[in-house]
Design a protein around this motif. Structure first.
Motif, PDB file in Angstrom:
ATOM      1  N   GLU A 183       0.853  -0.994   0.004  1.00 48.56           N
ATOM      2  CA  GLU A 183       0.305   0.020   0.018  1.00 48.56           C
ATOM      3  C   GLU A 183       1.264   1.344  -0.158  1.00 48.56           C
ATOM      4  N   ALA A 223      -7.807  11.343  -1.328  1.00 44.44           N
ATOM      5  CA  ALA A 223      -7.369  10.191  -1.300  1.00 44.44           C
ATOM      6  C   ALA A 223      -6.350  10.177   0.086  1.00 44.44           C
ATOM      7  N   ASN A 243       3.112  10.011  -7.674  1.00 40.57           N
ATOM      8  CA  ASN A 243       3.943  10.171  -8.643  1.00 40.57           C
ATOM      9  C   ASN A 243       3.329  10.450 -10.291  1.00 40.57           C
ATOM     10  N   ASN A 244       2.160   9.935  -9.614  1.00 42.58           N
ATOM     11  CA  ASN A 244       1.031   9.324 -10.790  1.00 42.58           C
ATOM     12  C   ASN A 244       0.379  10.982 -11.222  1.00 42.58           C
ATOM     13  N   MET A 245      -0.764  11.447  -9.807  1.00 46.05           N
ATOM     14  CA  MET A 245      -1.808  12.537  -9.990  1.00 46.05           C
ATOM     15  C   MET A 245      -1.393  13.699 -10.217  1.00 46.05           C
ATOM     16  N   CYS A 271      -6.893  13.070  -5.481  1.00 47.35           N
ATOM     17  CA  CYS A 271      -5.677  13.538  -5.132  1.00 47.35           C
ATOM     18  C   CYS A 271      -5.262  12.662  -3.273  1.00 47.35           C
ATOM     19  N   GLU A 321       3.087   6.155  -6.129  1.00 44.14           N
ATOM     20  CA  GLU A 321       3.375   6.211  -6.724  1.00 44.14           C
ATOM     21  C   GLU A 321       1.809   6.664  -7.789  1.00 44.14           C
ATOM     22  N   LEU A 322       0.738   6.801  -6.636  1.00 44.15           N
ATOM     23  CA  LEU A 322      -0.223   7.849  -6.713  1.00 44.15           C
ATOM     24  C   LEU A 322       0.282   9.239  -6.718  1.00 44.15           C
ATOM     25  N   LYS A 354       4.004   1.737  -1.654  1.00 44.99           N
ATOM     26  CA  LYS A 354       4.357   2.016  -2.705  1.00 44.99           C
ATOM     27  C   LYS A 354       2.951   2.200  -3.684  1.00 44.99           C
ATOM     28  N   ALA A 355       1.905   1.776  -3.373  1.00 41.31           N
ATOM     29  CA  ALA A 355       1.046   2.275  -4.611  1.00 41.31           C
ATOM     30  C   ALA A 355       0.780   3.608  -4.004  1.00 41.31           C
ATOM     31  N   TYR A 356       0.775   3.730  -2.884  1.00 41.14           N
ATOM     32  CA  TYR A 356       0.077   6.101  -2.809  1.00 41.14           C
ATOM     33  C   TYR A 356       1.185   6.532  -3.286  1.00 41.14           C
ATOM     34  N   ALA A 399      -9.711   5.146  -2.113  1.00 39.44           N
ATOM     35  CA  ALA A 399      -8.414   5.759  -2.059  1.00 39.44           C
ATOM     36  C   ALA A 399      -7.391   4.571  -2.450  1.00 39.44           C
ATOM     37  N   GLU A 426       2.470   3.262 -13.306  1.00 39.19           N
ATOM     38  CA  GLU A 426       3.435   3.551 -13.465  1.00 39.19           C
ATOM     39  C   GLU A 426       5.116   2.557 -13.429  1.00 39.19           C
ATOM     40  N   LEU A 480      -7.692   4.174  -5.969  1.00 36.34           N
ATOM     41  CA  LEU A 480      -6.728   5.382  -7.000  1.00 36.34           C
ATOM     42  C   LEU A 480      -5.210   4.504  -6.930  1.00 36.34           C
ATOM     43  N   ALA A 481      -4.830   4.236  -5.500  1.00 31.12           N
ATOM     44  CA  ALA A 481      -3.985   4.416  -5.100  1.00 31.12           C
ATOM     45  C   ALA A 481      -3.181   3.076  -6.130  1.00 31.12           C
ATOM     46  N   PHE A 482      -3.063   2.324  -6.511  1.00 27.68           N
ATOM     47  CA  PHE A 482      -3.152   0.713  -7.224  1.00 27.68           C
ATOM     48  C   PHE A 482      -3.246   0.766  -8.317  1.00 27.68           C
ATOM     49  N   SER A 528      -2.670   3.817  -9.934  1.00 26.36           N
ATOM     50  CA  SER A 528      -1.150   4.524 -10.278  1.00 26.36           C
ATOM     51  C   SER A 528      -0.578   3.649 -10.164  1.00 26.36           C
ATOM     52  N   LEU A 529      -0.112   2.332  -9.070  1.00 21.74           N
ATOM     53  CA  LEU A 529       0.813   1.905  -9.259  1.00 21.74           C
ATOM     54  C   LEU A 529       0.855   1.005 -10.621  1.00 21.74           C
TER      55      LEU A 529
END
Lengths: 200, 322
Positions: A47, A129, A56-58, A126, A53-54, A49-51, B91, B102, B94-96, B98-99
């Motif tokens: 989780e 979240a 970076n991505n958004m 973002c 990337e969130l 790592k996923a956040y 949330a 990316e 959304l985060a996953f 993005s993962l």
């Protein structure tokens, strides 16, 4: 910059090694035995790592969009700031080249046809979240700060303390009171003696 | 809901409902949310209303082509697969997502479009065989250069070339991403609770092609197959939500392939014959025009001029004669 093979900041210089940017620096310090995310379990680490990337991505893409693709911001702030270290003819060439590059990147990730309003919407989504995830906790994962906390602090603190042509970006962040408290807390705990910033 | 929504997407292959990640994501989401779409599976992006695939044609808001926009549009029409998610789960989704975008997507683009062996043997071959006749000569190449461009811009490295260094970097991120997804999924059936969400649709869209395609360079594929929960996750969705494609197992595919390809090729063959006859006729005609008949075409206006001139001259002569 002459030190580095790729001119990127931030970097650390250890012996004859140069490590630049957040990801590799985290890897490097982890190899030296300092890691913030060791206490997390597998799911939490996924989780985290996923956040990251969130962000970076958004958020990072939105920041780039506002800096370079909103013409008012680009003309009044970004291009003068970017070109300030260079002499006269070069400064314009480099600034426009950079702007062109960022715009191509935006079209590659499908952001080119977005309007400024839509980008602010994305920022709000973002932040929403992040705010949901943080809840009432001290840090994103319980009481210990992790890499994610560092990344979020870096982005939000910059957004909150940078004066742009409009306040819309920082206002979006300010809607979420727990994110504000979070940024204040990190600033007070870790950067107390530096002064400036939000509290002044 | 008066007029039905129409979805245009790439046609299927390898036992998948579509070969394209974005189309798969949208298709899976629509199935999860129970949206009654009229799906057009085509192999010619020029027939889509936006010129790219996937595309959703809506009566009110025109045509949309980005998967995220399509999903938002479906949500607006009350087809929301994320309805049961709590705010925190939303949330996380959304985060996953993005993962995935990316970390996994760049490697997926690399393995399908940039890796020379995979591109020539699988991607270009499939597109060459399925895209209709004149387009199949240049469209795959154009799609490849667009994907490579995109990869370069996303990675911020304008000199990115296919090679071991790039591959290693991209695959490292992708393998890490798969590990993280596998840890997050653990032994659950879906990522959040008992029903699939938009995150499940995205994960399925990114992983199912890797699982099903027969790639010569299969590093990502091997890693994915070694993780039972993720590969089961994909095959589960295939059997539950796309039963017609799911039946098409590799074993049966080989036996059914020759028949179906013959059947598919029949109209193509006829069209190609007609086209070649037309091309030959055109060549002959143009040759004839360039050599013999060319003069005829030019004679008409010249002849008209000549005759008027001659007439004029004749008149002068007549005057002179007088």
């Amino acid at each position: 910059c002459s030190l580095q093979s790729e001119c990127k900041v931030p970097f650390i210089h250890v012996g004859n090694q140069v490590v630049s940017e957040l990801g590799p620096i985290i890897q490097f310090t982890k190899a030296k035995g300092h890691s913030l995310s060791d206490v997390l379990d597998d799911v939490q680490r996924a989780e985290m790592k996923a956040y990251m990337e969130l962000m970076n991505n958004m958020l990072l893409t939105a920041e780039l969009y506002i800096q370079w693709c909103d013409e008012t911001t680009a003309a009044e702030i970004t291009r003068p700031r970017y070109s300030s270290p260079y002499p006269w003819p070069l400064k314009h060439i480099l600034a426009y080249q950079k702007q062109w590059e960022v715009r191509r990147k935006m079209s590659a990730v499908g952001w080119a046809e977005k309007t400024l309003e839509q980008v602010y919407e994305d920022v709000a989504q973002c932040c929403q979240a992040l705010s949901q995830r943080l809840g009432t906790q001290m840090y994103f994962f319980n009481r210990q700060p992790t890499e994610l906390d560092a990344l979020v602090f870096g982005h939000l603190f910059t957004i909150l303390t940078t004066q742009l042509t409009s306040n819309e970006l920082s206002d979006k962040v300010k809607t979420y009171s727990n994110l504000l408290t979070f940024v204040h807390r990190i600033e007070q705990t870790y950067f107390e003696d530096q002064g400036g910033g939000l509290s002044s | 809901m008066a007029a039905p929504l129409e979805l245009f997407c790439w046609k299927g292959g390898w036992g998948l409902p579509s070969v394209n990640t974005e189309c798969l994501t949208v298709l899976a989401y629509a199935k999860f949310a129970g949206a009654p779409l009229k799906v057009h599976k085509i192999a010619n992006p020029w027939r889509s209303p936006t010129g790219s695939l996937p595309a959703l044609k809506t009566p009110e808001e025109g045509s949309l082509s980005q998967p995220s926009k399509i999903i938002i549009q479906l949500k607006k029409q009350k087809y929301n697969a994320d309805y049961d998610l709590s705010a925190k789960e939303g949330a996380d989704a959304l985060a996953f997502i993005s993962l995935l975008e990316e970390k996994l997507l760049p490697a997926l683009i690399y393995t399908l479009w940039v890796d020379p062996k995979n591109y020539v043997d699988v991607t270009r071959r499939w597109h060459g065989e399925n895209i209709p006749f004149p387009l199949n000569f240049f469209l795959p190449g154009r799609m490849q250069s667009r994907q490579l461009d995109r990869l370069r811009l996303v990675r911020g490295d304008s000199r990115l070339e296919p090679g071991d260094e790039t591959e290693k970097e991209l695959y490292r991120d992708a393998l890490e991403c798969m590990d993280l997804l596998s840890q997050r999924l653990a032994s659950h059936k879906f990522f959040f609770g008992d029903s699939p969400s938009s995150l499940d649709a995205h994960v399925f869209g990114h992983l199912a092609p890797l699982l099903k395609m027969k790639l010569p360079n299969a590093k990502l594929q091997q890693h994915l197959k070694s993780m039972d929960n993720l590969s089961n996750f994909c095959s589960n969705i295939l059997t539950l939500y796309f039963p017609s494609e799911g039946e098409d197992t590799p074993g049966r595919k080989f036996s059914s392939q020759p028949e179906s390809s013959d059947f598919d090729n029949e109209p193509h063959k006829r069209r190609n014959q007609v086209l070649s006859v037309l091309v030959a006729l055109g060549a002959m005609l143009s040759y004839a025009l360039l050599t013999g008949i060319l003069s005829i075409q030019h004679v008409r206006p010249q002849g008209a001029l000549d005759s008027s001139e001659r007439h004029g001259v004749g008149a002068h002569e007549e005057e002179d004669d007088d």
